[in-house]
Scaffold this active site. Structure first.
Site, PDB file in Angstrom:
ATOM      1  CE  LYS A   1       7.533   5.387   5.081  1.00  0.00           C
ATOM      2  NZ  LYS A   1       7.337   6.736   5.559  1.00  0.00           N
TER       3      LYS A   1
ATOM      4  CB  CYS B   1      16.989  53.140  -8.263  1.00  0.00           C
ATOM      5  SG  CYS B   1      16.051  53.197  -6.739  1.00  0.00           S
TER       6      CYS B   1
ATOM      7  CE1 TYR C   1      -0.090   3.506   9.223  1.00  0.00           C
ATOM      8  CE2 TYR C   1      -0.722   5.260   7.723  1.00  0.00           C
ATOM      9  CZ  TYR C   1       0.016   4.809   8.800  1.00  0.00           C
ATOM     10  OH  TYR C   1       0.856   5.663   9.448  1.00  0.00           O
TER      11      TYR C   1
ATOM     12  CG  ASP D   1       5.522  12.643   3.027  1.00  0.00           C
ATOM     13  OD1 ASP D   1       5.841  12.489   4.220  1.00  0.00           O
ATOM     14  OD2 ASP D   1       6.194  13.309   2.225  1.00  0.00           O
TER      15      ASP D   1
ATOM     16  CB  CYS E   1      12.891  52.077  -8.575  1.00  0.00           C
ATOM     17  SG  CYS E   1      13.920  50.601  -8.502  1.00  0.00           S
TER      18      CYS E   1
ATOM     19  CD  GLU F   1      -0.873  -0.533   3.728  1.00  0.00           C
ATOM     20  OE1 GLU F   1      -1.500  -1.599   3.579  1.00  0.00           O
ATOM     21  OE2 GLU F   1      -0.766   0.059   4.806  1.00  0.00           O
TER      22      GLU F   1
ATOM     23  CB  CYS G   1      12.875  50.348  -3.814  1.00  0.00           C
ATOM     24  SG  CYS G   1      13.277  51.750  -4.854  1.00  0.00           S
TER      25      CYS G   1
ATOM     26  CE  LYS H   1      11.886   7.329   2.947  1.00  0.00           C
ATOM     27  NZ  LYS H   1      11.034   8.224   3.740  1.00  0.00           N
TER      28      LYS H   1
ATOM     29  CB  CYS I   1      16.846  50.523  -4.185  1.00  0.00           C
ATOM     30  SG  CYS I   1      16.302  49.647  -5.659  1.00  0.00           S
TER      31      CYS I   1
HETATM   32  S1  IVH Z   1       2.578   0.760   8.920  1.00  0.00           S
HETATM   33  C1  IVH Z   1       4.174  -1.062  12.939  1.00  0.00           C
HETATM   34  N1  IVH Z   1       1.632   1.764   6.740  1.00  0.00           N
HETATM   35  O1  IVH Z   1       5.513   5.748   7.926  1.00  0.00           O
HETATM   36  C2  IVH Z   1       4.162  -0.430  11.588  1.00  0.00           C
HETATM   37  N2  IVH Z   1       3.019   3.153   8.081  1.00  0.00           N
HETATM   38  O2  IVH Z   1       8.373   5.639   8.324  1.00  0.00           O
HETATM   39  C3  IVH Z   1       3.134   0.605  11.484  1.00  0.00           C
HETATM   40  N3  IVH Z   1       3.281   5.426   7.197  1.00  0.00           N
HETATM   41  O3  IVH Z   1       5.431   5.684  11.438  1.00  0.00           O
HETATM   42  C4  IVH Z   1       3.284   1.476  10.308  1.00  0.00           C
HETATM   43  N4  IVH Z   1       2.017   5.151   5.422  1.00  0.00           N
HETATM   44  O4  IVH Z   1       3.631   7.054  10.190  1.00  0.00           O
HETATM   45  C5  IVH Z   1       2.397   1.987   7.820  1.00  0.00           C
HETATM   46  N5  IVH Z   1       0.657   2.528   4.783  1.00  0.00           N
HETATM   47  C6  IVH Z   1       1.415   2.744   5.858  1.00  0.00           C
HETATM   48  C7  IVH Z   1       2.032   3.990   6.091  1.00  0.00           C
HETATM   49  C8  IVH Z   1       2.842   4.160   7.220  1.00  0.00           C
HETATM   50  C9  IVH Z   1       2.763   6.009   6.111  1.00  0.00           C
HETATM   51  C10 IVH Z   1       4.180   6.120   8.134  1.00  0.00           C
HETATM   52  C11 IVH Z   1       3.910   5.826   9.589  1.00  0.00           C
HETATM   53  C12 IVH Z   1       5.192   5.271  10.134  1.00  0.00           C
HETATM   54  C13 IVH Z   1       6.184   5.819   9.167  1.00  0.00           C
HETATM   55  C14 IVH Z   1       7.450   5.034   9.156  1.00  0.00           C
END
Ligand code: IVH
Length: 705
Positions: free
Chosen positions: A140, A447, A251, A142, A467, A138, A462, A350, A444
């Site tokens: 990640k 000028c 999640y 941000d 100018c 899934e 300015c 990442k 400035c």
């Molecule tokens: S699982 C025990 N799933 O990424 C593991 N984390 O860098 C629980 N994060 O602290 C985390 N998307 O804040 C999980 N789909 C996802 C996520 C996710 C973002 C964040 C989360 C975690 C951090 C780690």
């Protein structure tokens, strides 16, 4: 969450409730049906915030919501903790008490390439003795991580990550996130207490709007949506948190406290897989990544999927910084266990960083068309998020000291989505002692006249109106795409013509010496004809563009439209008092004052006269009338605050499509379009049966596509 039969039933129910909102005696009838009424509102919250697919307009939702609020005010005993009204009106928070998580919030191990992921899979296979493992993959997200606790089906606690063991309790702020249900039927699964983890996000669109508003105010923008989300969760004014339009993905289930055996019949088995948990959460009304996740057997398919996903990263409405690969079987997760830092059953893949380090080499000071002197950091060119960055605005003196920037510093750069690059921080720990303080000029840089800093302002200016920097920037703005849109002019030509003395003022744009230009290098017959034609065409640009092009302080494109709509000729604006200007939509004290001053300044009056003599259209050309347009013969009146269109735009659309605008409610009115916080006009219109009362959405639907 709702099957098609339930959805239909709610839709039908909603229509009945909507009719009832017009009924004076409704209060008495709600009594026994209060919970059904609340369920109806919860259904629409879910459609809007979780599915992103509303079935009624904001106006309709608001009228139902207001009815519930009114009923609960008059019947305080009926208020339940999970009533939709319990998200709002909570007011100011004193502090955020420290709270221990039921289970520590761990991090994830990071990986950056296929090799790391293969290693992770190999270790998991070794530990489990299995030949192949099933993974759930899934995004990640941000944002800022949160932990939610539900007890006896009620949302009881929302907590920030903190140090992983103890976080800040931010329950009231979490209630402002409309996709987080205030109650959910965990009891169906025999669950008495549950802790869920997730991420709070500000989507890209809201982030951009938020940053644009900061810039407009002269406040430096935030570097990324993550900071915006994290910062928003710590605001003590719940109404402000609500305005930030935060979203949340849930999640991970970190803890389940079961009911004692036999205490209550269990309707569903608890899921045995992570993907099953995400489905359970979805089914209970949460925004889990059920639709974003994918389950694979074997690591090769996983690797291909995460790599493919990276290419589509920019098409999502929110920021993600990678993918999370999780062992799907929950008992296998238990078997693999955790280190003190991260679980052994999950790894983050990442994506390419949108951050990079560079060196602050120099600072240049640029003078804008309003005379504002902006420091611009010159950095060693560096690739961030697919583009090379070599200079970055560092806004003002306060920003420089806040970020503790020095010449020669190693700095962290970030460029998220389509947002302009920002300096996140400097690395003070890497200094060698040779770094130098950034000195702000007193004169400035163009000028040489003394700079001035009004007390309420964050920037030095300015104030010399002749100018050269201001003149050139002003002309660049005048010919730019969103202003007079003189395509073949361009910044470089403005600068060149200024240096050659062809351009000294805005009207000079319309008196260029073409025969002299023809003798310049790089100007062929074709390019001159093109330039000449583009300049000629600009003379009939709509009035709102001309107003915007004049570069009046605080007058952006929207305000320019409002002003243009209020007049028939540009010179009319000098007849408006500041009070009258303030009556126009979205015109505040600051705008009214600068507009008033601009049109009363004799130099500016001369400028407008000269432009008119040169053939530039100062009249507000009657908007094109479309015979037989959708709205022909119908009259319209708008009341309340519109959320999708500006009032002036909506009115323009009526006229463009053959409709008429009316000033008051009478039997001659065909349509009253109702925005938020509508007042007496709506009440009056309700008494005249021939008037059709429509929401903004319904109005938009009446327009041709
Ligand atoms: S699982 C025990 N799933 O990424 C593991 N984390 O860098 C629980 N994060 O602290 C985390 N998307 O804040 C999980 N789909 C996802 C996520 C996710 C973002 C964040 C989360 C975690 C951090 C780690």
């Amino acid at each position: 969450m709702y099957n098609p039969t339930e959805t239909k039933a709610f839709q039908k129910g909603t229509q009945e409730w909507l009719l009832k909102t017009r009924d004076k005696n409704i209060q008495a009838q709600i009594g026994s049906e209060i919970e059904e009424f609340r369920n109806c509102l919860r259904f629409h919250e879910y459609r809007y915030y979780v599915l992103n697919d509303p079935l009624i307009s904001d106006f309709e939702y608001d009228s139902l919501f207001k009815l519930l609020e009114k009923y609960e005010k008059e019947n305080p005993d009926s208020v339940s903790a999970d009533s939709p009204t319990q998200r709002v009106g909570i007011g100011l928070i004193k502090d955020f008490p420290k709270t221990q998580h039921l289970v520590p919030m761990l991090s994830l191990e990071n990986s950056y390439n296929a090799g790391d992921v293969l290693d992770f899979d190999r270790k998991a296979k070794e530990l489990s003795g299995l030949p192949e493992i099933e993974y759930c993959v899934e995004p990640k997200f941000d944002g800022a991580s949160i932990s939610l606790v539900y007890e006896h089906d009620l949302f009881t606690k929302g907590v920030t990550r903190g140090d992983g063991e103890i976080g800040d309790e931010i329950t009231l702020n979490i209630k402002q996130i409309r996709s987080v249900p205030l109650s959910a039927k965990f009891s169906k699964y025999g669950i008495e207490q549950i802790e869920i983890r997730g991420e709070v996000l500000m989507n890209k669109k809201n982030f951009k709007a938020y940053n644009d508003a900061l810039i407009e105010e002269g406040i430096p923008p935030l570097a990324n949506p993550r900071n915006a989300a994290a910062g928003s969760l710590r605001i003590k004014d719940t109404a402000e948190v609500s305005r930030r339009n935060l979203e949340a993905f849930l999640y991970h289930v970190s803890f389940i406290g079961d009911r004692k055996p036999g205490e209550q019949a269990v309707q569903h088995q608890q899921p045995a897989t992570h993907s099953g948990m995400l489905e359970m959460l979805w089914e209970l009304g949460f925004r889990s990544p059920k639709n974003e996740m994918k389950v694979f057997k074997g690591i090769e398919k996983v690797i291909k999927h995460v790599q493919d996903f990276e290419t589509g990263r920019d098409n999502l409405g929110y920021e993600i910084d990678g993918m999370v690969i999780k062992v799907n079987d929950l008992s296998l997760q238990d078997e693999l266990g955790m280190t003190s830092h991260h679980p052994r059953w999950a790894i983050a893949f990442k994506f390419k960083a949108r951050q990079a380090t560079s060196k602050l080499v120099d600072v240049e000071f640029q003078v804008g068309r309003t005379g504002a002197v902006t420091p611009v950091a010159k950095i060693e060119p560096v690739q961030v998020g697919g583009v090379t960055v070599s200079s970055i605005s560092i806004h003002n003196e306060e920003y420089i000291s806040e970020k503790d920037l020095k010449l020669g510093d190693t700095i962290l750069i970030e460029r998220s989505g389509d947002v302009i690059p920002q300096i996140v921080k400097s690395f003070a720990e890497l200094r060698k002692g040779t770094e130098k303080k950034i000195k702000f000029p007193k004169q400035c840089p163009v000028c040489d006249s003394d700079l001035f800093k009004p007390e309420e302002d964050a920037v030095w200016r300015c104030v010399n109106i002749s100018c050269p920097a201001q003149i050139v920037e002003g002309i660049i703005h005048f010919v730019s795409k969103d202003a007079m849109d003189i395509r073949s002019f361009g910044e470089a030509n403005v600068r060149k013509f200024y240096e050659l003395g062809f351009l000294k003022t805005i009207p000079d744009v319309y008196r260029l010496p073409y025969d002299e230009i023809a003798s310049l290098e790089g100007f062929g017959e074709k390019s001159i004809t093109k330039l000449q034609q583009a300049i000629e065409d600009s003379k009939t640009q709509p009035l709102n563009r001309l107003i915007y092009a004049l570069g009046i302080r605080y007058v952006g494109e929207t305000t320019a439209k409002t002003l243009a709509n209020a007049i028939t000729h540009l010179s009319d604006l000098k007849d408006f008092s500041e009070e009258q200007l303030k009556e126009l939509e979205d015109v505040g004290v600051k705008v009214a004052s600068t507009v008033f001053k601009f049109f009363h300044n004799p130099d500016n009056q001369n400028l407008l006269q000269t432009l008119e003599e040169l053939g530039i259209q100062l009249k507000n050309e009657k908007k094109e009338f479309v015979p037989g347009g959708n709205l022909e013969g119908q009259s319209f009146l708008f009341t309340g605050t519109l959320t999708q269109l500006k009032r002036s735009e909506a009115e323009e659309l009526v006229e463009k499509n053959g409709g008429k605008l009316t000033g008051s409610v009478s039997s001659k009115l065909n349509y009253l379009v109702v925005g938020e916080k509508a007042g007496s006009k709506l009440e009056k219109a309700k008494k005249i049966p021939s008037i059709k009362i429509v929401s903004e959405e319904e109005f938009i639907k009446m327009l041709p596509v």
